[in-house]
Every structure is written in structure tokens, then in C-alpha cells.
Scaffold this active site. Structure first.
Site, short mmCIF file in Angstrom:
data_model
loop_
_atom_site.label_atom_id
_atom_site.label_comp_id
_atom_site.label_asym_id
_atom_site.label_seq_id
_atom_site.Cartn_x
_atom_site.Cartn_y
_atom_site.Cartn_z
N HIS A 146 43.27 30.03 51.51
CA HIS A 146 43.00 30.85 52.70
C HIS A 146 41.96 30.20 53.61
CE1 HIS A 146 39.07 32.26 51.24
NE2 HIS A 146 39.63 32.47 50.06
N CYS B 153 39.38 30.94 44.62
CA CYS B 153 40.30 30.69 45.72
C CYS B 153 40.02 29.32 46.35
CB CYS B 153 40.19 31.78 46.77
SG CYS B 153 40.97 33.35 46.29
#
Length: 243
Positions: free
Chosen positions: A203, A219
Site C-alpha cells: 500500500h 505490510c
């Protein structure tokens, strides 16, 4: 006598009008507005408002304005003290900027390979090439590896922190929301690629100065403009290898 009289009459006229020479000059103290280069309104510049060391404008000293929709807030942030912001912004190492590199891996073109030791993401291409991006990866204790497929793609994704993260951060005195709508303040940034059934994503980020570090809870972070570029190049079903 005439030479003395005319300057004297001019001075009398000025004082009679109630304006001294210095006061008259003060009327023009306000300068025309400074025109800001369009480069300063680029998305990556807007993110720098949260960088450590940035001096923000005192809200009490600013002129009051009516609360408006998010695009107007973004535009206002883009022109706020641009010279100071550009001078004080943290620098990203150029090695983490996108570039075409030679790639000798065995993966097929179209595969994403994430090297969590060097903090690079490779999009494998044909003819022994790859497009390489700098990324931020899991901090100590949050490292992981494995192979997954991209199962979903989102533009300006919403964020729902996992319950474990909320509890963990609360123990540190940081209280996370249970839900945050997509936008400039959202830590998932401009795009998100969801990995398998895990809670991990590739992301964007509103903290671009963290790229190249081990900073996340697992992440994979990218600069907003880089994750937008990757988002357009890959589809749901793409294989992602994290090593």
C-alpha cells in the site's frame, strides 16, 4: 526665493492631507501574492506535511476560513509555507526511486518479488529486466515471508486496524480508530493491493520518508506515486513472493 517656496508648499500639501511621506510609503507595504510552482502541489509534496521537523503555520494566527471538502484542504496544504517545507523536507535516498534494473531471478514476467532485507520490490519483466521500487517493510518482530496472490485492489482504501494492532498500540498509549475512511490522512495511502487471505497489503503511505526502512507491522509500504504506478501495471491474481 521661488526655489525655496515650491518645496515648502509641497511639504505643506502632504501634511495637510494628513499623510506623511513615510505613511504614504506604508500604503504599499503589502506585496502581490507569490505564485507557487505547480511542482509544489504534487501529491508527494503534500505528504511532507507530516514529516518530522516540519514547522506548521499557527492556526490561531491564520485567517479563519470555512471548513470545506477534502480537495480544498489538500490545495490549501500545498501552498502553506512552501519555501520552508521544501527546505526542511527529509530526503529519500535516490536508490529507492523507481528504476529499470537487470534481474536474474527465475520468476516469470509479471511476478512481484519483495526483498525484505534490501527493501526493494521488483516487478519482473521480460528479457532479464525488472522494474524496481523502494519499499518499507516489517519492523523487528513483524518480518515474514511467503507466496500469495493479489486478491483485491483498492483506490484510496479505507483502514480498519486489526484488533491485535489496536490492543498493542493502546498499551503504548496510542489509541487507533476502529475505522478510518480513505484519504490523505489514511496510513494506507493512495492504493492498496491485498495479499491472499492475510491482513498484509502492498500500500501507499503518507510518510514517504520511511521508505527504505523496517517500519511497518508487516505490510509493504510504497510512496503514493509508486504504488499508483504499480497498481496500474498488475492485476488481481498476480503472484507476490516475499523473501
Amino acid at each position: 526665493m521661488k526655489r525655496v517656496l515650491f518645496p515648502l508648499l509641497s511639504a505643506v500639501a502632504v501634511f495637510a492631507a494628513g499623510v506623511t511621506p513615510s505613511t504614504a510609503g506604508d500604503r504599499y507595504a503589502d506585496r502581490p501574492p507569490v505564485m507557487v510552482s505547480p511542482d509544489l502541489s504534487a501529491p508527494w509534496v503534500l505528504q511532507l506535511g507530516h514529516a518530522p521537523g516540519i514547522v506548521r503555520q499557527n492556526r490561531q494566527a491564520a485567517q479563519p476560513r470555512q471548513r470545506t471538502a477534502q480537495p480544498d484542504r489538500v490545495q490549501t496544504a500545498a501552498v502553506q509555507a512552501p519555501a520552508k517545507r521544501m527546505a526542511m523536507r527529509p530526503q529519500i535516498n535516490p536508490v529507492y526511486l523507481p528504476q529499470e534494473v537487470a534481474y536474474e531471478g527465475a520468476q516469470k514476467p509479471g511476478t512481484i518479488v519483495i526483498d525484505t532485507t534490501q527493501n526493494f520490490l521488483y516487478l519482473v519483466e521480460k528479457n532479464g529486466k525488472a522494474r524496481r521500487y523502494g519499499v518499507g517493510t516489517g519492523k523487528p518482530g513483524f518480518e515474514w515471508s511467503g507466496t500469495h496472490k493479489i486478491t483485491n485492489k483498492r483506490v484510496w482504501p479505507d483502514w480498519r486496524p486489526p484488533a491485535e494492532m489496536i490492543k498493542r498500540e493502546a498499551a503504548k498509549g496510542r489509541y487507533l480508530p476502529t475505522y478510518l475512511a480513505g484519504g490523505m490522512e489514511n496510513p494506507l495511502g493512495a492504493r492498496a493491493l491485498y495479499l491472499g487471505t492475510t491482513e498484509y497489503r502492498i500500500h501507499g503511505t503518507n510518510q514517504p520518508w520511511t521508505i527504505g526502512g523496517s517500519v511497518s507491522s508487516g505490510c509493504i509500504r510504497m510512496r503514493n506515486e509508486d504504488v499508483v504506478d504499480l497498481y496500474e501495471r498488475v492485476n488481481v491474481g498476480t503472484t507476490v513472493e516475499v523473501i
